[in-house]
Enzyme design. Structure first.
Site: not given
Lengths: 159, 733
Positions: B247, B474-475, B628, B634, B697, B700
């Site tokens: 996404g 979304i992964g 982890p 991510q 988070g 990002e």
């Protein structure tokens, strides 16, 4: 026109227009939707399948060209790489994954046959190190950026 | 991997993702793969002007293609309700990709806007026919040149949630008086998300009930938007999105393809599928805005910042778009005595932009962190040392408390892991054979917070736990992480927990955006588990029994369930109000963020200017690390996307016509295997005391700072400062 393909070990007869890609035939006519469409122009590798063990981008292949060939899609793959990928977290969203797997299987066979890559020095095909894997897998894009995990999994099964 | 956590339960363990097998066997069914009896196929016709009116649409040739069912245009399409007005009191109103009433008007607002939809018995016929539709236009004057519009930029609209600027002292005056000062201009180009899965919609009507299969990051908002556009109660719309093939923000809004597929299904009475081509995604799904940024820094000779100015110009579309918060990180990263931050905007006749991974910080950190590196050279101080000397104890703007601030520790650990001490600071001083070698560092920064989510948790007498929440996978490995959290909260084995997600029929999940999904779902999950345990204790007092299975068996109930949230109209409204109040309260109390330090090594070919990234280390603080293994993924994913931003990614918009000229993966270059070195990621692991489960988070943070670390390493290797992304070979020759 009518064509006969062997797909994942079974014979399939299809009625296709000559311009239909192997990818569309697999997905739309045979319901084999594990093979993905990411660009439809050979740029992303998500549609990679095996034809007689060799990797091809099925979006750039016409179905009629593959009459009599043995096609393997992700649905027909049973390979230790699949579990290795999960262990190494070599996937996130999973969309490029079937293509990565089919491509890696084809790539391992190419390497075994002594096929050199752009980074093979003096065309002396040797051990499949990370640099070789990265070079040989560069036709398969992963936007989630799971490349490290994919390379790790391939290294493990190439072992 | 280093982590301060000592996992005793499931949280903190590097467990394999639960949907791994589904995704490695081809069994995962993505939206475009859903089929229905009588399924028809749609294709879009795109406008080829940026602004004006359609004067004629010739559809006869298209209609004559065998298999074509209908060609929908503004002349014959069924009506649509207007786009709901954006309101901060209704977060779902943020999901409108554009404000255009597709096929309801002859007006064109961007090059690529859908002006007709062909519906046919098969996709090939639909595509062939779409290519045969001819349009005539009366173009009007369009503003499409971003760089040329810079002088017309206006201040961004500002809100307490998204301030468009900030000020402390008089930064311009301090800059003029500073013993050492730099005043720099940076630019970044437009980017596209390029999730590997192109957007796709399958829409089916059953009377006045609509079912939509579509990959989305915002199931609940998506449903609200569709309900509003088709004049339906939200309960009559179902959105299914069990797998989202990437996404990155691009699937966080409703784009024309979705609306038009549902409209085509209504017009034809058939289930309809629209699978966008890659080009179709570029033409109808917004990307990241370009930016022009000024960063000016002033310092004393010992490296104390006396002035920090960061301004930005970005764009939105005339028919929507997201004002990008480019200067956010500059509010929080450095203890400058005087600060001036300003965000400006131009509105152009282009497809509106939309958040893309770390909107604001991804490009804002590029300018800020390059400027700090340049200042370090100007002062002859090590760039990391300069950052440590300006590390604030409290928020530099207003003295607010940081909920967790570990950036200095990230730099210390990262420098040791990377071997920063081996770096000789002089540019062009390090070599590997004929290659020039460079090392660069930069900070990563992303604000943290959480939305609200409804959830149910059911504990059964057979020992299993069922968690139900309509969030999106979304992964990120969301279902795995939430199962880990539930397992520990209820003291059951991880394997006993099953998580259902990806469906609007489930309790309302949050938006998968702002890196907030994991903490948001965790907040409700932990609350529900607490309620469950309370009920169990009450029950156990009556029944006795050592385990919850035993208690439930003795009480002769198959399962007990706890709920958080309410799906009623009133419940939703109070939910929204609670969220806004909490947001306001939290913002008054703390500055919350995930942070980290990037270390990059490059080698540059001295003859061709080719840059290869050869090594990467990142040390991050994302609060509690739930898993982890997937958390590392991510962060790596963000870094990989950052490498593309640094070196190759650029959406080319023709400044004369407003048309995107490289709408394909062969002309827009995202990183491939060969571009990505081994990426060493580690976490500090300290939980954030103000966040649910201590979780900040992760999605990002990784991309922020990456382009700066690369640019700083390229400067170290070559002596050249490239302030305009991407760092392509022509800029190094």
């Amino acid at each position: 026109m009518e064509i006969s393909l062997r797909i994942n070990g079974s014979a399939e007869t299809l009625e296709v227009q000559p311009q239909v890609s192997l990818l569309d035939a697999l997905r739309d006519q045979l319901g084999l939707t594990g093979t993905k469409k990411g660009c439809d122009q050979g740029a992303c590798g998500a549609c990679t399948v095996l034809s007689d063990g060799a990797r091809i981008t099925s979006c750039l292949a016409l179905a009629v060209q593959y009459e009599g060939h043995e096609i393997t899609t992700i649905e027909g793959v049973d390979h230790p790489l699949q579990e290795a990928l999960v262990r190494a977290d070599g996937l996130q969203c999973g969309y490029c994954t079937p293509g990565q797997i089919c491509s890696a299987i084809g790539m391992l066979a190419e390497h075994k046959e002594g096929m050199a890559s752009a980074v093979t020095e003096d065309d002396e095909v040797d051990e499949l190190d990370e640099e070789e894997i990265r070079e040989r897998m560069s036709g398969n894009l992963c936007r989630c950026g799971a490349y490290n995990g994919i390379v790790e999994a391939i290294k493990e099964v190439a072992g | 991997m280093t982590t301060a956590q000592k996992p005793t339960g499931a949280v903190g363990k590097p467990l394999d993702r639960v949907d791994g097998k589904t995704k490695t066997t081809g069994a995962a069914e993505f939206a475009a793969e859903h089929t229905y009896p009588g399924l028809a196929h749609a294709a879009l016709v795109h406008a080829t002007i940026s602004r004006g009116r359609i004067t004629a649409l010739h559809t006869d040739d298209a209609s004559a293609v065998p298999g074509v069912i209908t060609v929908l245009t503004h002349r014959n399409a069924p009506p649509l309700e207007p786009v709901p007005k954006t309101s901060p009191l209704d977060l779902s109103s943020m999901v409108s990709g554009t404000s255009v009433d597709y096929l309801q008007t002859d007006e064109v607002y961007w090059d690529g806007q859908p002006i007709a939809v062909v519906v046919a018995e098969n996709a090939a016929a639909a595509n062939q026919a779409a290519a045969l539709v001819r349009a005539e236009y009366a173009p009007s004057e369009a503003a499409v040149d971003f760089t040329g519009a810079e002088a017309n930029a206006r201040p961004q609209p500002s809100s307490p949630i998204m301030p468009a600027g900030a000020k402390k002292g008089d930064a311009e005056e301090a800059l003029a008086a500073a013993p050492v000062a730099l005043d720099l201009r940076f630019t970044t180009p437009p980017h596209n998300h390029n999730a590997l899965e192109p957007h796709a919609t399958v829409a089916v009507w059953d009377g006045d009930r609509l079912t939509v299969h579509e990959p989305t990051q915002a199931i609940d908002w998506f449903r609200a938007h569709l309900a509003a556009r088709f004049g339906l109660p939200a309960d009559d719309v179902r959105v299914l999105s069990p797998f989202v093939g990437g996404g990155f923000g691009g699937k966080g809004a409703v784009w024309p393809g979705t609306i038009l597929t549902a409209l085509a299904a209504r017009a034809t009475g058939r289930p309809v599928r629209l699978a966008l081509s890659r080009e179709g995604v570029y033409r109808t799904v917004g990307g990241r805005t370009p930016s022009i940024q000024r960063v000016a820094v002033g310092a004393s000779h010992d490296g104390k910042l006396t002035a920090l100015v960061h301004t930005s110009v970005t764009r939105t579309g005339r028919v929507g778009g997201f004002p990008e918060p480019v200067t956010t990180q500059s509010q929080h990263l450095y203890a400058a005595e005087n600060i001036l931050l300003e965000q400006k905007l131009v509105r152009l006749d282009l497809l509106p932009n939309i958040p893309m991974r770390a909107p604001g910080e991804a490009i804002g950190t590029f300018a800020l962190e390059c400027a700090i590196d340049e200042l370090a050279y100007e002062l002859d101080i090590d760039p990391i040392e300069l950052r440590l000397r300006n590390e604030p104890e409290a928020n530099p703007l207003d003295g607010k408390e940081f909920s967790l601030r570990t950036l200095a520790e990230s730099y210390r650990q990262g420098a040791a892991r990377f071997g920063w001490h081996e770096r000789t600071p002089e540019p062009r001083s390090m070599r590997d054979g004929r290659w020039l070698v460079g090392m660069g560092a930069a900070s990563a920064y992303h604000p943290a917070g959480y939305f609200t989510a409804d959830i149910t948790v059911r504990l059964s007498a057979d020992g299993t736990v069922l968690v139900r929440c309509g969030f999106q996978e979304i992964g990120t490995g969301g279902a795995t992480a939430q199962a880990q959290i539930a397992a520990d909260a209820l003291s059951v084995p991880f394997q006993a927990v099953h998580v259902e997600y990806g469906d609007s029929a489930l309790p309302k999940g949050p938006f998968a955006g702002g890196s907030m999904q994991t903490a948001t779902v965790a907040a409700s999950l932990l609350e529900a588990c607490k309620k469950l345990k309370r009920s169990l204790r009450t029950m156990a007092r009556r029944t006795g029994g050592d385990s919850h299975e035993e208690v439930l068996r003795r009480a002769n109930v198959p399962h007990i369930e706890a709920k958080v949230g309410s799906s009623t109209q009133l419940g939703r409204k109070s939910d929204q109000a609670r969220f806004m109040l909490r947001l306001a309260r939290d913002r008054r109390r703390w500055v919350r963020a995930s942070t980290g330090a990037h270390f990059c090594q490059v080698r540059v070919d001295p003859d061709t200017g080719e840059v290869r990234v050869t090594r990467w280390t990142g040390v991050f603080s994302i609060g509690t690390v739930v898993n982890p293994k997937s958390a590392v993924s991510q962060l790596r994913g963000g870094i990989v996307m950052g490498l593309g931003m640094a070196l190759s990614e650029e959406t080319l918009v023709d400044p004369r016509t407003g048309r995107i000229m490289n709408p394909s993966l062969s002309e827009y270059h995202i990183p491939v295997h060969a571009d990505v070195p081994p990426i060493d990621v580690s976490f500090l692991g300290t939980p954030d005391p103000t966040m649910p489960g201590g979780i900040l988070g992760a999605g990002e943070l990784g991309i922020t700072g990456v382009a700066a670390a690369v640019a700083n390493a390229v400067h170290h290797a070559t002596g050249k400062r490239v302030r305009d992304l991407p760092i392509s070979v022509d800029k190094l020759l």
